[in-house]
Design a protein around this motif. Structure first.
Motif, short mmCIF file in Angstrom:
data_model
loop_
_atom_site.label_atom_id
_atom_site.label_comp_id
_atom_site.label_asym_id
_atom_site.label_seq_id
_atom_site.Cartn_x
_atom_site.Cartn_y
_atom_site.Cartn_z
N ILE A 5 1.28 -0.94 -0.26
CA ILE A 5 -0.20 -0.29 -0.46
C ILE A 5 1.15 1.15 0.12
O ILE A 5 2.13 1.40 0.41
N THR A 6 0.74 2.48 -0.51
CA THR A 6 0.60 3.94 -0.12
C THR A 6 -0.33 5.14 0.37
O THR A 6 -1.22 4.50 0.13
N ARG A 66 0.03 -0.46 -7.66
CA ARG A 66 -0.41 -1.09 -8.91
C ARG A 66 1.68 -1.20 -9.10
O ARG A 66 2.01 -0.63 -9.34
N THR A 67 1.36 -2.48 -9.91
CA THR A 67 2.37 -2.00 -10.60
C THR A 67 2.20 -3.09 -11.99
O THR A 67 1.04 -3.14 -12.51
N VAL A 68 3.29 -1.77 -12.95
CA VAL A 68 3.27 -2.04 -14.78
C VAL A 68 3.82 -2.66 -15.16
O VAL A 68 5.32 -2.85 -14.40
N GLN A 69 4.17 -3.91 -15.94
CA GLN A 69 4.62 -4.49 -16.50
C GLN A 69 4.96 -4.30 -17.89
O GLN A 69 3.96 -4.66 -18.69
N LEU A 70 5.89 -3.93 -18.46
CA LEU A 70 6.27 -3.64 -19.87
C LEU A 70 6.48 -4.85 -20.72
O LEU A 70 7.20 -5.52 -19.55
N PRO A 71 6.70 -5.23 -21.60
CA PRO A 71 6.77 -6.27 -23.07
C PRO A 71 8.04 -6.84 -23.01
O PRO A 71 9.30 -5.43 -22.67
N PRO A 72 8.43 -7.54 -22.61
CA PRO A 72 10.27 -7.50 -23.04
C PRO A 72 10.96 -6.73 -24.84
O PRO A 72 9.55 -7.19 -25.39
N PRO A 73 11.75 -6.24 -24.80
CA PRO A 73 12.20 -6.03 -26.10
C PRO A 73 12.08 -6.03 -27.41
O PRO A 73 11.65 -5.69 -28.32
N GLU A 74 11.96 -7.51 -27.05
CA GLU A 74 11.82 -8.55 -28.04
C GLU A 74 10.40 -8.91 -28.20
O GLU A 74 10.68 -9.57 -29.50
N SER A 75 9.87 -8.67 -27.91
CA SER A 75 8.10 -9.60 -28.42
C SER A 75 7.61 -8.40 -29.83
O SER A 75 8.00 -7.14 -29.80
#
Length: 78
Positions: A5-6, A66-75
């Motif tokens: 939490i924040t 909240r968490t955000v996950q970006l796709p790997p660069p090679e996706s």
């Protein structure tokens, strides 16, 4: 299971942020970081404690992190 939490500290309580931290810990929050210049406290607590933590004097808001996950660069996602 504890939830990350924040906690936002009310503007009029910024000079008492250490007292707010103590009260949150007394309410069951496990404090990890105190960002004094921002008036933000991070940590974890059981979801059943969130409402009580929001009622602590000096607390403006309690929000789940909240968490955000970006796709790997090679996706292939563009």
């Amino acid at each position: 299971m504890p939830e990350k939490i924040t906690v936002s500290v009310a503007d009029d309580a910024l000079d008492r942020i250490d007292d707010v931290v103590t009260a949150l810990e007394g309410g069951g929050m496990r404090v990890e970081h105190v960002l004094r210049p921002l008036g933000v406290i991070t940590g974890s607590a059981e979801d059943t404690q969130l409402q009580a933590l929001g009622a602590v004097t000096g607390v403006a808001a309690v929000e789940p992190q909240r968490t955000v996950q970006l796709p790997p660069p090679e996706s292939d996602v563009q």
